[in-house]
Design a protein around this motif. Structure first.
Motif, PDB file in Angstrom:
ATOM      1  N   ARG A 107      -2.447  -1.110  11.164  1.00 32.43           N
ATOM      2  CA  ARG A 107      -1.725   0.347  10.956  1.00 32.43           C
ATOM      3  C   ARG A 107      -0.360  -0.022  10.342  1.00 32.43           C
ATOM      4  O   ARG A 107       0.316  -0.937  10.652  1.00 32.43           O
ATOM      5  N   MET A 108      -0.277   0.628   9.037  1.00 32.91           N
ATOM      6  CA  MET A 108       0.901   0.408   8.262  1.00 32.91           C
ATOM      7  C   MET A 108       1.246   1.846   7.768  1.00 32.91           C
ATOM      8  O   MET A 108       0.706   2.867   7.532  1.00 32.91           O
ATOM      9  N   LYS A 109       2.893   1.805   7.924  1.00 34.16           N
ATOM     10  CA  LYS A 109       3.682   2.932   7.363  1.00 34.16           C
ATOM     11  C   LYS A 109       4.595   2.268   6.425  1.00 34.16           C
ATOM     12  O   LYS A 109       5.624   1.728   6.849  1.00 34.16           O
ATOM     13  N   GLY A 110       4.170   2.344   5.205  1.00 29.85           N
ATOM     14  CA  GLY A 110       4.906   1.801   3.977  1.00 29.85           C
ATOM     15  C   GLY A 110       4.144   1.504   2.751  1.00 29.85           C
ATOM     16  O   GLY A 110       2.844   1.643   3.053  1.00 29.85           O
ATOM     17  N   ASN A 111       4.591   0.971   1.733  1.00 30.78           N
ATOM     18  CA  ASN A 111       3.963   0.936   0.628  1.00 30.78           C
ATOM     19  C   ASN A 111       3.370  -0.626   0.505  1.00 30.78           C
ATOM     20  O   ASN A 111       3.971  -1.362   1.104  1.00 30.78           O
ATOM     21  N   VAL A 112       2.222  -0.672  -0.090  1.00 33.35           N
ATOM     22  CA  VAL A 112       1.548  -1.979  -0.184  1.00 33.35           C
ATOM     23  C   VAL A 112       1.358  -2.217  -1.838  1.00 33.35           C
ATOM     24  O   VAL A 112       0.830  -1.344  -2.765  1.00 33.35           O
ATOM     25  N   SER A 113       1.863  -3.509  -2.255  1.00 39.02           N
ATOM     26  CA  SER A 113       1.399  -3.774  -3.640  1.00 39.02           C
ATOM     27  C   SER A 113       1.052  -5.307  -3.462  1.00 39.02           C
ATOM     28  O   SER A 113       1.635  -6.012  -2.888  1.00 39.02           O
ATOM     29  N   GLY A 114       0.110  -5.603  -4.681  1.00 37.41           N
ATOM     30  CA  GLY A 114      -0.192  -7.128  -4.703  1.00 37.41           C
ATOM     31  C   GLY A 114      -1.330  -6.848  -5.919  1.00 37.41           C
ATOM     32  O   GLY A 114      -1.355  -6.094  -6.537  1.00 37.41           O
ATOM     33  N   THR A 115      -2.114  -8.249  -5.946  1.00 43.84           N
ATOM     34  CA  THR A 115      -2.890  -8.271  -7.146  1.00 43.84           C
ATOM     35  C   THR A 115      -4.214  -7.562  -6.859  1.00 43.84           C
ATOM     36  O   THR A 115      -4.627  -6.537  -7.350  1.00 43.84           O
ATOM     37  N   ASN A 116      -4.872  -8.134  -5.740  1.00 43.78           N
ATOM     38  CA  ASN A 116      -6.209  -7.648  -5.290  1.00 43.78           C
ATOM     39  C   ASN A 116      -5.919  -7.238  -3.915  1.00 43.78           C
ATOM     40  O   ASN A 116      -5.649  -7.752  -3.176  1.00 43.78           O
TER      41      ASN A 116
END
Length: 151
Positions: A62-71
């Motif tokens: 469960r996540m409340k926040g932004n996610v950034s990455g390659t894949n």
């Protein structure tokens, strides 16, 4: 960075597959994560994840926040924006509430997405979309200051 004795140049190519950061099941984390490689979340995170490698949000995460990455692979719940510089996979168990920017996407039957999805297959469209995204994020971050000052 100098290579250690016995270390091959292929080690750096495999860095995207060796897990550098794990948030395990029954773990609750509040705060932002900046990771240099593969990041896996199976617990609960209230904050942003910014990884230079692959990101997996497990089915029970469960996540409340932004996610950034390659894949990026999403199997659980993400309440926030997702930016994948490479490939994004949204599994059938996923619930995404937020905007998505990626170069390629695979959304399995049964997943739920509520937000704007931008797929940018070339560098020009990627640069334009990311510029617009950064501008929008800058405006959003200024709004609380504006309303406190002038509201």
């Amino acid at each position: 960075m100098p290579q250690m004795q016995g270390q091959s140049s292929q080690t750096s190519n495999r860095s995207d597959y060796s897990i550098n950061t794990i948030i395990g099941p029954n773990t609750n984390l509040t705060g932002d994560i900046e990771a240099g490689g593969f990041t896996r979340v199976d617990g609960s995170v209230r904050g942003n994840i910014k990884a230079k490698g692959r990101v997996v949000i497990g089915e029970r995460a469960r996540m409340k926040g932004n996610v950034s990455g390659t894949n990026i692979t999403i199997g659980g719940v993400v309440y926030g924006n997702i930016v994948a510089d490479g490939h994004l996979v949204i599994l059938s168990t996923a619930l995404v509430i937020g905007d998505i920017i990626t170069r390629r996407i695979q959304a399995d039957d049964g997943c739920f997405i509520n937000g704007k999805v931008s797929v940018c297959p070339n560098d020009e469209s990627w640069a334009k979309t990311m510029s617009e995204h950064r501008d929008a994020q800058g405006i959003k971050s200024a709004l609380p200051v504006f309303s406190k000052t002038y509201g």
